[in-house]
Scaffold this active site. Structure first.
Site, PDB file in Angstrom:
ATOM      1  N   GLU A  16      -3.819   1.553   0.501  1.00  0.00           N
ATOM      2  CA  GLU A  16      -3.009   0.803   1.472  1.00  0.00           C
ATOM      3  C   GLU A  16      -3.374   1.269   2.886  1.00  0.00           C
ATOM      4  OE1 GLU A  16       1.387   0.182   0.974  1.00  0.00           O
ATOM      5  OE2 GLU A  16       1.457   1.297   2.866  1.00  0.00           O
ATOM      6  N   THR A  47      -0.419  -3.525   5.222  1.00  0.00           N
ATOM      7  CA  THR A  47       1.017  -3.677   5.461  1.00  0.00           C
ATOM      8  C   THR A  47       1.269  -4.694   6.568  1.00  0.00           C
ATOM      9  OG1 THR A  47       1.181  -1.945   7.119  1.00  0.00           O
ATOM     10  CG2 THR A  47       1.450  -1.267   4.838  1.00  0.00           C
ATOM     11  N   ALA A  50       5.538  -4.832  12.457  1.00  0.00           N
ATOM     12  CA  ALA A  50       6.776  -5.126  13.179  1.00  0.00           C
ATOM     13  C   ALA A  50       7.556  -6.247  12.506  1.00  0.00           C
ATOM     14  CB  ALA A  50       6.445  -5.516  14.605  1.00  0.00           C
ATOM     15  N   HIS A  76       0.441  -7.862   2.735  1.00  0.00           N
ATOM     16  CA  HIS A  76       1.891  -7.681   2.552  1.00  0.00           C
ATOM     17  C   HIS A  76       2.606  -8.773   3.353  1.00  0.00           C
ATOM     18  CE1 HIS A  76       1.717  -3.089   1.542  1.00  0.00           C
ATOM     19  NE2 HIS A  76       0.595  -3.687   1.185  1.00  0.00           N
ATOM     20  N   GLY A 107      11.494  -6.689   2.949  1.00  0.00           N
ATOM     21  CA  GLY A 107      11.459  -6.000   4.245  1.00  0.00           C
ATOM     22  C   GLY A 107      12.754  -5.243   4.457  1.00  0.00           C
ATOM     23  N   GLN A 209       5.860  14.106   8.826  1.00  0.00           N
ATOM     24  CA  GLN A 209       5.686  12.859   8.079  1.00  0.00           C
ATOM     25  C   GLN A 209       6.656  12.832   6.886  1.00  0.00           C
ATOM     26  OE1 GLN A 209       1.927  13.082   6.134  1.00  0.00           O
ATOM     27  NE2 GLN A 209       2.016  11.065   5.231  1.00  0.00           N
TER      28      GLN A 209
END
Ligand code: FAD
Length: 292
Positions: A16, A47, A50, A76, A107, A209
């Protein structure tokens, strides 16, 4: 090609990536993509950043993965802030660019963006795309339960609805304790969910992270992992190597248990992805020869 078809012949291994921030040039992601593509993943997913943005770079990057680099791509598509006409426009864009695979998502609901009402759940989006295109549809799943589900029983029943609506394949949320994933696979089987399920693995390469991820996703940190963070968390170079080793350890166990596939959250770090890919490539090939 539909990514679902890869599962018929091997343990699927995919990556990804995310688009660069709107303030950065899109070119910054292309060096990463070239390096990731050199590792021959089965597919690369992109992905959708926003929430609510219609000028997203996802379609362009997914198109370049497929048409420039020759790798299969997955776009996505979160729907919570989209209307039906926005989705139809995106489907046209995807089709025009030859993209055949969509990870269809709801989402995250954000306090600063009032959700649109056309799609309440990912299953609504999946049913809508089924009626309006010939895409291979992938859904998200949560080994420790989605935080809003009200419990793992509800969550698995909702996941069954998503598969019944037309999801052909599932990719899991990240997790750090494989036993959650194995229990989840058992629940899915009992619920009659019979599509391939990839384990989502995130190599944690810095302490900040993980703090963000745990808050966002609500995943459990096993003692073994906490010890790694305590020991190496303040030393970035050591933490990166420890995070890679931890992810490899998880993947070795998952492959040995015969999972359908591994989806690596690369965080656009091709160095980390290469280390992991190099360590497991032969294991993936071996699992193929065992299972035939
Ligand atoms: P849903 O499947 O709709 O589930 C959301 C909640 O509703 C769950 O609690 C579920 O149990 C419940 N539910 C589902 N269906 C029903 C139903 N029919 N009736 C009642 N309740 C129901 N977010 C992004 O913004 N962009 C991305 O690119 C992105 N990529 C992701 C990739 C993966 C592999 C994963 C695991 C997540 C990703 N996310 C992304 C995050 C995702 O959008 C959030 O986790 C979101 O909160 C849930 O999305 P979903 O598609 O799983 O929603």
């Amino acid at each position: 090609m539909h990514t679902r078809d890869f599962f018929q012949r091997k343990t699927v291994f995919s990556f990804e990536v995310f688009p660069p921030k709107p303030t950065s040039s899109i070119d910054t992601v292309y060096q990463t993509l070239r390096e990731l593509n050199g590792l021959s993943p089965d597919f690369i997913s992109v992905t959708y950043g926003a929430v609510g943005s219609k000028n997203n770079a996802t379609v362009q990057i997914a198109s370049d993965i497929k048409n420039k680099y020759g790798a299969e791509s997955v776009a996505h598509l979160p729907c919570i802030n989209l209307k039906k006409e926005d989705v139809l426009a995106t489907l046209s864009d995807l089709k025009r660019n030859g993209i055949e695979n969509i990870l269809a998502l709801r989402g995250d609901i954000r306090p600063d963006a009032e959700p649109k009402t056309d799609f309440k759940h990912a299953s609504d989006l999946i049913a809508f795309i089924r009626e309006n295109g010939e895409f291979n549809l992938i859904g998200a799943c949560y080994p420790e339960g989605h935080p809003e589900s009200g419990g793992i029983v509800n969550d698995i029943l909702n996941l069954k609805k998503k598969v019944d609506a037309g999801a052909n394949q599932l990719i899991s949320q990240l997790f750090f304790d494989n036993s959650y994933f194995y229990s989840f696979l058992e629940r899915a089987k009992i619920a009659g969910i019979d599509v391939p399920i990839q384990a989502g693995i995130m190599p944690v390469t810095n302490k900040n992270q993980i703090e963000r991820m745990v808050t966002l996703c609500g995943v459990a940190l096993p003692k073994k992992f906490v010890k790694v963070l305590e020991k190496y968390g303040e030393n970035p170079a050591a933490m990166q190597e420890a995070g890679i080793a931890y992810a490899i350890d998880q993947i070795v166990d998952l492959i040995a248990q015969g999972v359908d596939g591994i989806h690596l959250y690369t965080m656009n770090n091709s160095y980390v992805a290469k280390k992991i890919s190099d360590a497991v490539t032969n294991l993936l090939a071996d699992s193929y020869s065992i299972s035939g």
